[in-house]
Design a protein around this motif. Structure first.
Motif, mmCIF file in Angstrom:
data_model
loop_
_atom_site.group_PDB
_atom_site.id
_atom_site.type_symbol
_atom_site.label_atom_id
_atom_site.label_comp_id
_atom_site.label_asym_id
_atom_site.label_seq_id
_atom_site.Cartn_x
_atom_site.Cartn_y
_atom_site.Cartn_z
ATOM 1 N N PRO A 139 0.831 -1.212 0.000
ATOM 2 C CA PRO A 139 0.000 0.000 0.000
ATOM 3 C C PRO A 139 0.861 1.255 0.000
ATOM 4 O O PRO A 139 2.073 1.203 0.232
ATOM 5 C CB PRO A 139 -0.797 -0.117 1.316
ATOM 6 C CG PRO A 139 -0.630 -1.535 1.767
ATOM 7 C CD PRO A 139 0.674 -2.012 1.229
ATOM 8 N N ASN A 140 0.229 2.400 -0.234
ATOM 9 C CA ASN A 140 0.938 3.663 -0.103
ATOM 10 C C ASN A 140 1.537 3.783 1.290
ATOM 11 O O ASN A 140 0.883 3.473 2.289
ATOM 12 C CB ASN A 140 -0.018 4.846 -0.341
ATOM 13 C CG ASN A 140 -0.382 5.016 -1.795
ATOM 14 O OD1 ASN A 140 0.357 4.592 -2.675
ATOM 15 N ND2 ASN A 140 -1.519 5.634 -2.052
ATOM 16 N N GLY A 141 2.790 4.241 1.351
ATOM 17 C CA GLY A 141 3.444 4.391 2.639
ATOM 18 C C GLY A 141 4.029 3.114 3.196
ATOM 19 O O GLY A 141 4.503 3.093 4.334
ATOM 20 N N LYS A 174 8.074 1.014 -0.071
ATOM 21 C CA LYS A 174 8.619 0.491 -1.327
ATOM 22 C C LYS A 174 9.677 1.431 -1.919
ATOM 23 O O LYS A 174 10.775 1.001 -2.262
ATOM 24 C CB LYS A 174 7.496 0.251 -2.344
ATOM 25 C CG LYS A 174 6.423 -0.716 -1.895
ATOM 26 C CD LYS A 174 5.457 -1.046 -2.998
ATOM 27 C CE LYS A 174 4.763 0.160 -3.582
ATOM 28 N NZ LYS A 174 3.955 0.895 -2.575
ATOM 29 N N SER A 175 9.317 2.707 -2.074
ATOM 30 C CA SER A 175 10.260 3.646 -2.679
ATOM 31 C C SER A 175 11.500 3.823 -1.814
ATOM 32 O O SER A 175 12.625 3.924 -2.336
ATOM 33 C CB SER A 175 9.579 5.000 -2.913
ATOM 34 O OG SER A 175 8.566 4.881 -3.893
ATOM 35 N N ASP A 181 10.311 1.776 -10.755
ATOM 36 C CA ASP A 181 9.297 2.198 -9.792
ATOM 37 C C ASP A 181 8.142 2.821 -10.568
ATOM 38 O O ASP A 181 8.298 3.878 -11.173
ATOM 39 C CB ASP A 181 9.902 3.206 -8.809
ATOM 40 C CG ASP A 181 8.987 3.482 -7.619
ATOM 41 O OD1 ASP A 181 7.929 2.837 -7.517
ATOM 42 O OD2 ASP A 181 9.342 4.348 -6.788
ATOM 43 N N GLU A 182 6.993 2.158 -10.578
ATOM 44 C CA GLU A 182 5.795 2.603 -11.299
ATOM 45 C C GLU A 182 6.094 2.907 -12.775
ATOM 46 O O GLU A 182 5.864 4.018 -13.259
ATOM 47 C CB GLU A 182 5.190 3.841 -10.622
ATOM 48 C CG GLU A 182 4.785 3.639 -9.182
ATOM 49 C CD GLU A 182 3.588 2.704 -9.011
ATOM 50 O OE1 GLU A 182 2.933 2.370 -10.023
ATOM 51 O OE2 GLU A 182 3.318 2.307 -7.870
ATOM 52 N N ASN A 223 3.365 4.515 -15.290
ATOM 53 C CA ASN A 223 2.762 5.792 -14.950
ATOM 54 C C ASN A 223 2.782 6.739 -16.148
ATOM 55 O O ASN A 223 3.832 7.056 -16.699
ATOM 56 C CB ASN A 223 3.531 6.432 -13.780
ATOM 57 C CG ASN A 223 2.863 7.674 -13.258
ATOM 58 O OD1 ASN A 223 1.639 7.795 -13.296
ATOM 59 N ND2 ASN A 223 3.653 8.614 -12.775
ATOM 60 N N SER A 263 8.212 -2.126 -9.014
ATOM 61 C CA SER A 263 7.208 -1.685 -8.053
ATOM 62 C C SER A 263 6.023 -1.103 -8.806
ATOM 63 O O SER A 263 6.199 -0.318 -9.745
ATOM 64 C CB SER A 263 7.811 -0.620 -7.124
ATOM 65 O OG SER A 263 6.804 -0.034 -6.314
ATOM 66 N N HIS A 277 1.438 -0.163 -8.403
ATOM 67 C CA HIS A 277 0.144 -0.251 -7.734
ATOM 68 C C HIS A 277 -0.905 -0.914 -8.620
ATOM 69 O O HIS A 277 -2.019 -1.161 -8.166
ATOM 70 C CB HIS A 277 -0.351 1.151 -7.350
ATOM 71 C CG HIS A 277 0.364 1.750 -6.192
ATOM 72 N ND1 HIS A 277 1.308 2.736 -6.317
ATOM 73 C CD2 HIS A 277 0.291 1.469 -4.870
ATOM 74 C CE1 HIS A 277 1.765 3.066 -5.127
ATOM 75 N NE2 HIS A 277 1.182 2.308 -4.235
ATOM 76 N N GLU A 319 -2.127 2.630 5.347
ATOM 77 C CA GLU A 319 -1.887 3.804 6.173
ATOM 78 C C GLU A 319 -2.899 4.906 5.909
ATOM 79 O O GLU A 319 -3.343 5.599 6.822
ATOM 80 C CB GLU A 319 -0.474 4.332 5.918
ATOM 81 C CG GLU A 319 -0.077 5.489 6.823
ATOM 82 C CD GLU A 319 1.381 5.879 6.657
ATOM 83 O OE1 GLU A 319 1.798 6.868 7.272
ATOM 84 O OE2 GLU A 319 2.094 5.177 5.900
ATOM 85 N N TYR A 320 -3.273 5.080 4.630
ATOM 86 C CA TYR A 320 -4.204 6.141 4.254
ATOM 87 C C TYR A 320 -5.446 5.493 3.669
ATOM 88 O O TYR A 320 -5.412 4.904 2.590
ATOM 89 C CB TYR A 320 -3.555 7.075 3.231
ATOM 90 C CG TYR A 320 -2.234 7.623 3.676
ATOM 91 C CD1 TYR A 320 -2.172 8.580 4.672
ATOM 92 C CD2 TYR A 320 -1.038 7.141 3.130
ATOM 93 C CE1 TYR A 320 -0.960 9.084 5.104
ATOM 94 C CE2 TYR A 320 0.174 7.646 3.554
ATOM 95 C CZ TYR A 320 0.206 8.618 4.544
ATOM 96 O OH TYR A 320 1.412 9.090 4.959
#
Length: 326
Positions: free
Chosen positions: A57-59, A62-63, A174-175, A178, A205, A207, A318-319
């Motif tokens: 998830p976000n947060g 990963k990054s 990473d993404e 996008n 990575s 989403h 987290e969010y």
């Protein structure tokens, strides 16, 4: 890397690489920012010859983890080794590791060509290679245009070109999809799978669960900085999602009794349909016919990566948005 393309689809024609690339070893990796733990004792290995998806998830961290792989952030504990060495120990690192972490990290006044050229010169990469990767990512016609005029998708392609510039055996993305249009998404999917098929180590990575289901063979899943899963895509889905047969009938009670008597576990969905586990659709159809039951639907609902991911990581989000339609 070869730059010859298939004229029908514009996809790269990859060469066969005789030996497998190096592994990425992450051992007890941690990162703290004051009292906040961003990465908490991660241990996993990224192996060559397959696309490894990095999910969370976000947060989730990963990054931050990928930045520590490239020595952009200093770990609070643990270590990362690429072919037994830290990234900063690699001579001419662009020839060993290609990375796309932030496609926007480009001077807007430079052209695509000159951005790649200075990267090439910094690692003794032949000048001809710049033109090769620009053609590979579809930017040859805009090579001399300033990056400030690029769309999000064009900037993403330039970042991918930079990652491929040194023809490295290890690639971190990473993404990567996008900003890409559908054709671009199909292209990068084939590109990553092709790179892995050559024997390279590919770590991605994302989403987008639908893309990971089509691209990755192996998964590393984290939540709140901790490792949740390190397994194949198929095993991950089997462990954390369920397939079932959906049944709609005007006689739900009789159908439930018949299924239960046959040893089939069944439950009722919110819309009144029945969901049967541990049976095939054909078996349920035959059972209904044998009992003279009317059915309006008997369909197999296959488990998905998205469902498995949501079930596993639901407690680590987290969010979280609250509320529904307005």
């Amino acid at each position: 890397m070869a730059t010859k393309t298939d004229n029908l689809r514009g996809l790269p024609a990859f060469r066969a690489v005789p030996s497998l690339g190096p592994v990425i070893e992450v051992r007890n990796l941690s990162k703290r920012y004051g009292n906040t733990v961003a990465v908490d004792g991660l241990t996993f290995t990224v192996r060559p010859g397959r696309v490894t998806g990095f999910l969370g998830p976000n947060g989730a961290g990963k990054s931050t983890t990928m930045r520590m792989m490239l020595d952009l952030d200093r770990p609070s504990g643990g270590q990362v080794r690429i072919d037994g060495m830290r990234y900063r120990q690699l001579s001419e690192p662009l020839r060993r590791v290609g990375a796309l972490l932030d496609a926007g990290a480009v001077h807007p006044g430079r052209s695509a060509y000159h951005h790649l050229l200075w990267l090439a010169q910094s690692n003794r990469i032949p000048k001809a290679r710049v033109r090769e990767v620009l053609e590979l990512v579809g930017l040859a016609d805009v090579a001399r245009k300033r990056v400030r005029g690029f769309s999000l998708g064009m900037g993403q392609r330039l970042g991918i070109a930079a990652a491929l510039l040194g023809d490295p055996p290890v690639l971190l993305f990473d993404e990567p999809v996008n900003g890409l249009d559908p054709e671009g998404v199909l292209w990068i999917r084939h590109l990553m799978k092709g790179l892995a098929a050559e024997g390279r180590t590919v770590f991605v990575s994302s989403h987008l669960m639908s893309e990971m289901a089509l691209t990755a063979a192996h998964l590393v899943v984290i939540g709140r900085g901790r490792l949740l899963a390190d397994t194949t895509v198929d095993d991950f889905i089997a462990a954390h999602a369920r397939s079932y047969v959906r049944i709609r009938t005007p006689e739900p009670e009789r159908m439930r009794d018949a299924l239960t008597a046959a040893g089939i576990v069944v439950r009722q969905a919110a819309d009144g349909a029945l969901e049967a586990n541990g049976a095939q659709a054909s078996e349920i159809g035959e059972l209904a016919a044998a009992h003279g039951l009317t059915v309006h639907e008997v369909s197999t609902q296959s488990a998905t990566l998205e469902e498995a991911f949501m079930r596993l990581t639901g407690d680590t989000v987290e969010y979280r948005a609250v509320g529904g339609q307005r």
